[in-house]
Structure formats: structure tokens, C-alpha cells
Design a protein around this motif. Sequence first.
Motif, PDB file in Angstrom:
ATOM      1  N   LYS A 199       0.837  -1.183   0.000  1.00 14.08           N
ATOM      2  CA  LYS A 199       0.000   0.000   0.000  1.00 14.08           C
ATOM      3  C   LYS A 199       0.877   1.239   0.000  1.00 14.08           C
ATOM      4  O   LYS A 199       1.806   1.368   0.786  1.00 14.08           O
ATOM      5  CB  LYS A 199      -0.922   0.018   1.228  1.00 14.08           C
ATOM      6  N   GLN A 200       0.561   2.154  -0.938  1.00 13.05           N
ATOM      7  CA  GLN A 200       1.350   3.375  -1.071  1.00 13.05           C
ATOM      8  C   GLN A 200       0.816   4.462  -0.136  1.00 13.05           C
ATOM      9  O   GLN A 200      -0.362   4.494   0.199  1.00 13.05           O
ATOM     10  CB  GLN A 200       1.286   3.876  -2.517  1.00 13.05           C
ATOM     11  N   ASP A 201       1.671   5.346   0.295  1.00  7.75           N
ATOM     12  CA  ASP A 201       1.244   6.512   1.055  1.00  7.75           C
ATOM     13  C   ASP A 201       2.126   7.688   0.669  1.00  7.75           C
ATOM     14  O   ASP A 201       2.999   7.583  -0.188  1.00  7.75           O
ATOM     15  CB  ASP A 201       1.270   6.258   2.566  1.00  7.75           C
ATOM     16  N   PHE A 202       1.881   8.831   1.295  1.00  7.33           N
ATOM     17  CA  PHE A 202       2.587  10.040   0.922  1.00  7.33           C
ATOM     18  C   PHE A 202       4.028  10.070   1.405  1.00  7.33           C
ATOM     19  O   PHE A 202       4.819  10.918   0.967  1.00  7.33           O
ATOM     20  CB  PHE A 202       1.842  11.271   1.460  1.00  7.33           C
ATOM     21  N   ARG A 203       4.403   9.161   2.293  1.00  6.71           N
ATOM     22  CA  ARG A 203       5.765   9.179   2.818  1.00  6.71           C
ATOM     23  C   ARG A 203       6.806   8.934   1.723  1.00  6.71           C
ATOM     24  O   ARG A 203       7.897   9.521   1.749  1.00  6.71           O
ATOM     25  CB  ARG A 203       5.910   8.148   3.936  1.00  6.71           C
ATOM     26  N   ALA A 204       6.444   8.052   0.770  1.00  7.21           N
ATOM     27  CA  ALA A 204       7.382   7.785  -0.325  1.00  7.21           C
ATOM     28  C   ALA A 204       7.599   9.040  -1.168  1.00  7.21           C
ATOM     29  O   ALA A 204       8.721   9.330  -1.610  1.00  7.21           O
ATOM     30  CB  ALA A 204       6.858   6.649  -1.196  1.00  7.21           C
ATOM     31  N   MET A 205       6.526   9.809  -1.389  1.00  8.98           N
ATOM     32  CA  MET A 205       6.658  11.054  -2.160  1.00  8.98           C
ATOM     33  C   MET A 205       7.504  12.065  -1.414  1.00  8.98           C
ATOM     34  O   MET A 205       8.397  12.703  -1.993  1.00  8.98           O
ATOM     35  CB  MET A 205       5.278  11.645  -2.458  1.00  8.98           C
ATOM     36  N   PHE A 206       7.238  12.229  -0.125  1.00  6.47           N
ATOM     37  CA  PHE A 206       8.030  13.168   0.671  1.00  6.47           C
ATOM     38  C   PHE A 206       9.499  12.749   0.709  1.00  6.47           C
ATOM     39  O   PHE A 206      10.406  13.592   0.707  1.00  6.47           O
ATOM     40  CB  PHE A 206       7.473  13.270   2.088  1.00  6.47           C
ATOM     41  N   GLY A 207       9.722  11.442   0.747  1.00  9.26           N
ATOM     42  CA  GLY A 207      11.098  10.950   0.738  1.00  9.26           C
ATOM     43  C   GLY A 207      11.829  11.337  -0.533  1.00  9.26           C
ATOM     44  O   GLY A 207      13.006  11.728  -0.494  1.00  9.26           O
ATOM     45  N   LEU A 208      11.137  11.254  -1.674  1.00  6.29           N
ATOM     46  CA  LEU A 208      11.750  11.662  -2.937  1.00  6.29           C
ATOM     47  C   LEU A 208      12.021  13.158  -2.971  1.00  6.29           C
ATOM     48  O   LEU A 208      13.044  13.612  -3.497  1.00  6.29           O
ATOM     49  CB  LEU A 208      10.832  11.272  -4.107  1.00  6.29           C
ATOM     50  N   LEU A 209      11.105  13.933  -2.413  1.00  8.03           N
ATOM     51  CA  LEU A 209      11.264  15.386  -2.413  1.00  8.03           C
ATOM     52  C   LEU A 209      12.438  15.837  -1.537  1.00  8.03           C
ATOM     53  O   LEU A 209      12.931  16.961  -1.687  1.00  8.03           O
ATOM     54  CB  LEU A 209       9.978  16.062  -1.948  1.00  8.03           C
ATOM     55  N   LYS A 210      12.880  14.979  -0.632  1.00  2.00           N
ATOM     56  CA  LYS A 210      14.026  15.304   0.201  1.00  2.00           C
ATOM     57  C   LYS A 210      15.360  15.062  -0.518  1.00  2.00           C
ATOM     58  O   LYS A 210      16.415  15.427   0.002  1.00  2.00           O
ATOM     59  CB  LYS A 210      13.991  14.476   1.492  1.00  2.00           C
ATOM     60  N   ARG A 211      15.290  14.456  -1.702  1.00  2.00           N
ATOM     61  CA  ARG A 211      16.491  14.208  -2.486  1.00  2.00           C
ATOM     62  C   ARG A 211      16.748  15.432  -3.373  1.00  2.00           C
ATOM     63  O   ARG A 211      15.964  15.702  -4.293  1.00  2.00           O
ATOM     64  CB  ARG A 211      16.341  12.957  -3.347  1.00  2.00           C
ATOM     65  N   PRO A 212      17.816  16.178  -3.147  1.00  2.28           N
ATOM     66  CA  PRO A 212      18.050  17.425  -3.901  1.00  2.28           C
ATOM     67  C   PRO A 212      18.065  17.231  -5.412  1.00  2.28           C
ATOM     68  O   PRO A 212      17.514  18.049  -6.154  1.00  2.28           O
ATOM     69  CB  PRO A 212      19.407  17.903  -3.385  1.00  2.28           C
ATOM     70  N   TYR A 213      18.693  16.151  -5.898  1.00  2.35           N
ATOM     71  CA  TYR A 213      18.790  15.948  -7.339  1.00  2.35           C
ATOM     72  C   TYR A 213      17.405  15.739  -7.952  1.00  2.35           C
ATOM     73  O   TYR A 213      17.117  16.203  -9.066  1.00  2.35           O
ATOM     74  CB  TYR A 213      19.693  14.751  -7.662  1.00  2.35           C
ATOM     75  N   PHE A 214      16.527  15.040  -7.232  1.00  2.00           N
ATOM     76  CA  PHE A 214      15.198  14.773  -7.760  1.00  2.00           C
ATOM     77  C   PHE A 214      14.344  16.035  -7.737  1.00  2.00           C
ATOM     78  O   PHE A 214      13.580  16.305  -8.666  1.00  2.00           O
ATOM     79  CB  PHE A 214      14.519  13.654  -6.964  1.00  2.00           C
TER      80      PHE A 214
END
Length: 393
Positions: A199-214
Motif C-alpha cells: 500500500k502506497q502513502d505520501f511518505r514515499a513522495m516526501f522521501g523523494l522530495l528530500k532528495r536534492p537531485y530529484f
Amino acid sequence: MVSVAKNAGSKPAAWGAVLSMALCVAMLIASEFMPVSLLTPMAKGLGATEGQTGQAISISGLFAVAASLLVTTVAGTWNRKWVLVTMTAFLLLSLVLVAAAPNFAVLMTGRALLGICIGGFWALATAVIMRLVPQSDVPRALAVMYGGQAIAAAFAAPAGSYLGGLFGWREVFWALTPIVAVNLIWHVVALPPLPAHQKQDFRAMFGLLKRPYFLRGLAACMLSWGSAFTMFTYLRPFLEQMTGVDVTMLSVLLLLLGCAGFVGTWAAGRFIKGNVAPFLKLPALVMGGATVGLLVLGFSVAATGLFMAIWGAMNTMFSVIWMTWMSQNADDAPEAAGSLMVAVIQASILLGAVVGGLLLDGISIQATFIGSVVLAVVAFMLIGNGQHMLKSA
């Protein structure tokens, strides 16, 4: 015939499913941007300005942003095959609502439903492609899927403007409904079961947004797409006012732009592999340059055709370039990355339609195209050599 590749589990790659998704892409692109080729008659038929009618594109973008961010969470562990089937059913219903719309409010309702379909489908599309073929074949499969974009770009806009002139804009939308119905059945038959891993949640999205290159990549992608759609949404008024074309010549020029997309699709499948960084700045550079060419030489039909062909070829490469970047730099969270990418792209389409419409109604069509060029320049400067947008940087 496409050769059959093998997945890690020795199952043949599902190229039939890839082709089904390519047809869905063609219908999505045709449905989303058909108002571009029908902007003038739709505005007259609905008693609105061209700038207001352009918001029919922006409303679909608004709902697509929301859907792209929510689809993986709302869908939970539901099999992704049936999520895609549902999105295609929404597309069919949207076309019916738009074609039968008695007023502007119903039209916008249909376009909002289309936005849900766009956001939901695109948020999952790249992640699904990554499951249908081996990793080495992902760029090629993406090029095949985005071949649907080239088909739609080649035939939807010119056919829409020509048939709209003959039969009316409503009949153009009605003509798409049987094709989408066939595509819906093809999805059911061709797509293999695609159970959600978790099950997906918003934590995965926030985790990606914390990556400067992404995050840098998302910003550059948004600026590049915003530039493209500030120009493309209002291409018909430009061609009518600046180039002085009639409906027949408009259809010819749109066909030229679309057919050039096949060149872009071929080039994307052939050349985009390995390090994608050098390609990231090409859309902003080439499409922004073509827009400058239109501003300077748009009075000439021949020059206009040349710059539209250049723009169209890069337009189909655009999606493959940035989705390949996503697949390589967020391969540990493809669904979350897909949601963010689609949200950014749809937000840029929304931005382009709104800002372009305000510039068109408030100043001139030239101001709209200048706004497009400004966004392209900012995107190009942000991207640089692209290396700081890679996870290895």
C-alpha cells in the motif's frame, strides 16, 4: 514485429500490453489537447472568449494534479491492471459529457473527469511499463508507449480542425468514443495481473522530495513543460492572427507538426540510453528556439511549417527523455515518482494555459509566446549539463 524479450522471471515481455497502453496514450493526448485545434469554434459555440475556452485545458490539468498525487494512495493494494481499466472508463465517460455538453459548466465537468483519468493513468504508466518489460527494454518500451503521443499529435489536431470545420466540434469528440471503447476491452485482455507490491502513502513522495537531485529535476521538468504548453495551447490563435492561415492550411501545419513527432519517437528509441543527463536540456533549448523562430518569422507559412516541425519532433522526445530520467533516478519508488512527475507536468500545463490565456486576452498572442520563451530560458539555465540531477551526483 517486436522481438520477444524475457523478464527476470523468464516470462515473455508483454508487448501487447505496451501497445494497448500506447493506444490509450493516443486517446488521452487527443482528448486533452483537442480544444487546441478547436479553440475558436468551441469558444463561439459556448459564447466564451478564446482565453476562457483555453481554461478547458487548465481544468483538466488541475484535476490531473490532484489525481496523480492521490491515485496510488486511494487505490491502495488494488491490482494496477484494474486501476488502468477504470481510468480508461473515465476517459470514455468524459468524451460523452464533452460531446453532449449543453453549456460551459457541463463541458468543464467532462474535462474535470478527463483530468482524473489523465492523472491516474500517467502516475502509474511508467511504473507499469517497468513491470511489463526487462529493465534494458524500458527506454524502448517507453518510446513505443509515447508513440501513441506521436500518433495523436500527427492526426488528432489536424483531423480535429478539419472535421470540426466540416461537421462541428461536438462530432469530433463523438468520433473518439468507439476507439476508447475498443481500447478499454484491449486493456482487459492484454494487461497481465499487476498486483500492488504494498500500500502506497505520501511518505514515499516526501522521501523523494528530500532528495536534492530529484527536486531539481522536478523543477526543471515543470519549467520546460510550462514553456511548451504556454505556446502550444494557443497555437491556433497565433496561426490565424500572425500567419493568416485558413482552416485547410491550419490542418496542414498541424499535420506537419504531428508527423514530425514520429521522427522524435524514432530518435528517442534509438539514441536515449545510458546517461540521460545530456538530453535533459534539449526540450527547453530546441522548443524554446522554435518558438523564437515563430515570433520572428511567423508571417511566413514556409518558415512557420519548419519551426512547427522542429517543435513537434522534440515534443515526442520530451516525454521519453524525462520519464527515462525518472526510471533511472527513482527506480526504488517508481509509483511515487510517477505521481510526482505527473503532478508537476499537469501543473505546468495548468500554468501554461492560465498564464498564456491571461497574456492573450490582456495583451496579445505575441506576449503569450514571449512568456513561453522566458520559461524555456529559465529551464535551460537550471538544467545546465544535467549532472546535478542524477542520483549519483
